[in-house]
Design an enzyme around this catalytic site. Sequence first.
Site, PDB file in Angstrom:
ATOM      1  CB  CYS A 158      -0.913  -0.035   1.225  1.00  0.00           C
ATOM      2  SG  CYS A 158      -1.806   1.491   1.539  1.00  0.00           S
ATOM      3  CB  CYS A 184       0.245   1.868   4.115  1.00  0.00           C
ATOM      4  SG  CYS A 184      -1.431   1.252   3.931  1.00  0.00           S
TER       5      CYS A 184
END
Length: 182
Positions: A99, A102
């Site tokens: 991600c 993230c």
Amino acid sequence: MDGAALVSSSGVLFPPSLPPARLATALSAAAGSRFAPPPRSSFRTWRRGAGLAPVRKSARRCGAAVGGGGITEIDESQFPETVLKSDRPVLVEFVANWCGPCRLISPAMEWLAQEYKERLIIVKIDHDANPKLIEEYKVYGLPALILFKNGKEVPESRREGAITKVKLKEYLDSLLDSISVA
């Protein structure tokens, strides 16, 4: 090859917009495989000459405990004890290694863990390794932040997606103020 400029049959390219390995591949395809990439030692020179930061060999894996009691990765088996039975509020961050957002907010989350270490606990949960928690808390977007207090999700605390450090602080301050009054 000093890395300052690349010469091809069509002219000189300043500066290369691709990393050296991908640039070599692209140029060899364009030139009919007449281009041989420079030796690896030239890549280091190229990076230094171009003013680019060196590439890390290994990125920090999501979830490893981060410096001095900051953010700790937990899993499904640790969730009840760490989050639901905690006497302090717990901010849970659902993340994944793949991600991008993230990784983008990771420094802000580390800062937050240090800034608020007296007021709350921050933990990370790997999305891919904990499917039961993902299903139970209906985490649809990453990164996802959920604040828990007294074993329950704080209403209106769910936040998904990347967030700036300033907005993250505002988000957390408003949540902590609301639960301290309630």
